[in-house]
Design a protein around this motif. Structure first.
Motif, PDB file in Angstrom:
ATOM      1  N   GLU A   1       0.827  -1.213   0.000  1.00 27.66           N
ATOM      2  CA  GLU A   1       0.000   0.000   0.000  1.00 27.66           C
ATOM      3  C   GLU A   1       0.859   1.259   0.000  1.00 27.66           C
ATOM      4  O   GLU A   1       0.515   2.255  -0.655  1.00 27.66           O
ATOM      5  N   LEU A   2       1.983   1.222   0.700  1.00 25.63           N
ATOM      6  CA  LEU A   2       2.872   2.386   0.712  1.00 25.63           C
ATOM      7  C   LEU A   2       3.474   2.623  -0.669  1.00 25.63           C
ATOM      8  O   LEU A   2       3.531   3.774  -1.141  1.00 25.63           O
ATOM      9  N   ALA A   3       3.903   1.581  -1.347  1.00 24.03           N
ATOM     10  CA  ALA A   3       4.484   1.727  -2.687  1.00 24.03           C
ATOM     11  C   ALA A   3       3.445   2.227  -3.683  1.00 24.03           C
ATOM     12  O   ALA A   3       3.748   3.084  -4.532  1.00 24.03           O
ATOM     13  N   GLN A   4       2.218   1.733  -3.589  1.00 23.22           N
ATOM     14  CA  GLN A   4       1.166   2.199  -4.500  1.00 23.22           C
ATOM     15  C   GLN A   4       0.843   3.674  -4.268  1.00 23.22           C
ATOM     16  O   GLN A   4       0.666   4.437  -5.231  1.00 23.22           O
ATOM     17  N   ALA A   5       0.760   4.092  -3.030  1.00 19.95           N
ATOM     18  CA  ALA A   5       0.456   5.499  -2.740  1.00 19.95           C
ATOM     19  C   ALA A   5       1.571   6.421  -3.224  1.00 19.95           C
ATOM     20  O   ALA A   5       1.308   7.487  -3.813  1.00 19.95           O
ATOM     21  N   LEU A   6       2.828   6.048  -3.002  1.00 16.76           N
ATOM     22  CA  LEU A   6       3.940   6.886  -3.444  1.00 16.76           C
ATOM     23  C   LEU A   6       4.031   6.931  -4.965  1.00 16.76           C
ATOM     24  O   LEU A   6       4.333   7.984  -5.542  1.00 16.76           O
ATOM     25  N   SER A   7       3.776   5.816  -5.624  1.00 17.11           N
ATOM     26  CA  SER A   7       3.785   5.810  -7.090  1.00 17.11           C
ATOM     27  C   SER A   7       2.666   6.679  -7.658  1.00 17.11           C
ATOM     28  O   SER A   7       2.870   7.413  -8.643  1.00 17.11           O
TER      29      SER A   7
ATOM     30  N   SER B   1       9.582   7.253  -5.628  1.00 19.81           N
ATOM     31  CA  SER B   1       8.833   6.168  -4.999  1.00 19.81           C
ATOM     32  C   SER B   1       9.640   4.874  -4.933  1.00 19.81           C
ATOM     33  O   SER B   1       9.465   4.074  -4.009  1.00 19.81           O
ATOM     34  N   HIS B   2      10.547   4.653  -5.904  1.00 23.58           N
ATOM     35  CA  HIS B   2      11.337   3.427  -5.901  1.00 23.58           C
ATOM     36  C   HIS B   2      12.485   3.490  -4.897  1.00 23.58           C
ATOM     37  O   HIS B   2      13.067   2.441  -4.579  1.00 23.58           O
ATOM     38  N   SER B   3      12.828   4.679  -4.420  1.00 23.19           N
ATOM     39  CA  SER B   3      13.963   4.830  -3.495  1.00 23.19           C
ATOM     40  C   SER B   3      13.536   4.951  -2.047  1.00 23.19           C
ATOM     41  O   SER B   3      14.406   5.012  -1.169  1.00 23.19           O
ATOM     42  N   ILE B   4      12.265   5.010  -1.764  1.00 19.39           N
ATOM     43  CA  ILE B   4      11.762   5.114  -0.391  1.00 19.39           C
ATOM     44  C   ILE B   4      11.544   3.699   0.129  1.00 19.39           C
ATOM     45  O   ILE B   4      10.748   2.939  -0.418  1.00 19.39           O
ATOM     46  N   LYS B   5      12.256   3.342   1.196  1.00 19.36           N
ATOM     47  CA  LYS B   5      12.267   1.974   1.700  1.00 19.36           C
ATOM     48  C   LYS B   5      11.841   1.944   3.173  1.00 19.36           C
ATOM     49  O   LYS B   5      12.199   2.824   3.951  1.00 19.36           O
TER      50      LYS B   5
END
Length: 358
Positions: free
Chosen positions: A108-114, A138-142
């Motif tokens: 859910e976090l990756a979808q929201a950031l994308s 979004s790909h660099s936020i871990k």
């Protein structure tokens, strides 16, 4: 009586010629090819410049205070690099999240950031903004789990240890690369330093350990580094991405409201909600400074992100400059009016005196 074989005179002459030393070959026939090979002379560079001394350790693993093959040492190096390269970091406490719950939260976090990156790019293209080529973050936020005690030790090294030497060592009197240098000459640097050597300034060196051993409880973030922890790292300080992440991991209406069920049904899945309920926001580290939850929400609430903050700052500076200019002009204008009024008054008094004398 032994019988004697008769040998003719021609055979005796042939044997005498073959037994002469000048007729014999130089070597045996089977060694001719070996004897004909000539060893080439060494190149001139080998006779002028000697080979550099061989280091007794690989360049990627210098001698350290702690054994580098242990997992704790590798985690210490990883956390040190992460703290030095990450300007924005959120600190969460997690309470026994299952693997499926971690997967749901990260999804859910990756979808929201994308979605935030896509929306930002579309808005910049519609407005013909010059910053439409912004990088996708979004790909660099871990989101990752950390070991609290090792992370605390790495934080002390980053904050209180300066790896740059205060004074450069004097050059050696003799170079080990010079062929004329004797092996017993004084002043030759050692090619195999020990862990206590001052030339070693990495995070696992003994010098770094000695510099931070007395600062265990001096950092403001130390009281939070206990128990099961997780961090959310950002490659840059982006208020927009921070607001999106807070609306997923730590929502609070109305500024950081969670997505609705119609907009994002996966967010309201029971597994996702169970994982989010076990996450607690503790604080953040922004550009080396520690912020609490309200401070983090204040950073995320900046309108327009960093560009909006810069525009607001420029407007304030312009307003201050205009105010200073108005004050200076007002003072000069009032001084001019005062002097001009005094001059008119003196002219009138002079005219009155002349009429009275006449």
């Amino acid at each position: 009586m032994r019988c004697r074989a008769h040998i003719c005179a021609r055979c005796l002459q042939t044997l005498a010629e073959r037994s002469h030393p000048q007729w014999r070959p130089l070597c045996h026939p089977k060694y001719v090819s070996t004897a004909a090979a000539i060893t080439p002379a060494p190149p001139i560079d080998q006779t002028i410049i000697s080979t550099p001394p061989i280091a007794r350790y690989p360049p990627t693993q210098p001698p350290s205070h702690r054994p580098p093959e242990f997992r704790k040492s590798q985690l210490h190096r990883q956390y040190t690099s992460l703290l030095r390269s990450t300007p924005l970091m959120l600190l969460f406490q997690h309470n026994n999240l299952k693997a499926t719950e971690w997967m749901a939260v990260r999804r859910e976090l990756a979808q929201a950031l994308s979605s935030h990156d896509t929306q930002t790019i579309n808005n910049n293209e519609n407005e013909n903004n010059e910053n439409c080529n912004q990088p996708i973050l979004s790909h660099s936020i871990k989101l990752q789990i950390i070991q609290s005690q090792i992370f605390s030790a790495a934080l002390r090294v980053v904050e209180y240890w300066d790896p740059t030497p205060k004074s450069s060592p004097p050059p050696p009197s003799s170079s080990p690369l010079d062929p004329s240098t004797q092996s017993s000459a004084p002043g030759i640097p050692k090619t195999t330093p020990t862990p206590s050597s001052p030339a070693l300034t990495h995070a696992l060196s003994r010098a770094a350990h000695s510099a931070v051993i007395s600062k265990k409880r001096s950092h403001p973030l130390t009281p939070l580094l206990y128990g099961p922890l997780a961090i959310l790292t950002f490659p840059t300080v982006s208020p927009g991405h921070l607001k999106t992440a807070l609306s997923i991991l730590a929502p609070r209406a109305p500024d950081f409201a969670a997505p609705t069920r119609r907009a994002n049904p996966g967010y309201h899945d029971p597994v996702t909600q169970a994982g989010l309920q076990k996450l607690l926001l503790l604080g953040a580290r922004v550009e080396g400074r520690v912020f609490d939850m309200e401070g983090v929400r204040g950073v995320a609430g900046i309108e327009g992100g960093l560009e909006g903050l810069r525009g607001r700052l420029v407007g304030m500076l312009q307003g201050v400059g205009a105010g200073v200019t108005g004050v200076l002009e007002g003072a000069g204008r009032s001084l001019y009016l005062t002097v001009e009024g005094r001059r008119v008054m003196l002219d009138e008094e002079g005219k009155g005196g002349e009429e009275g004398g006449a």
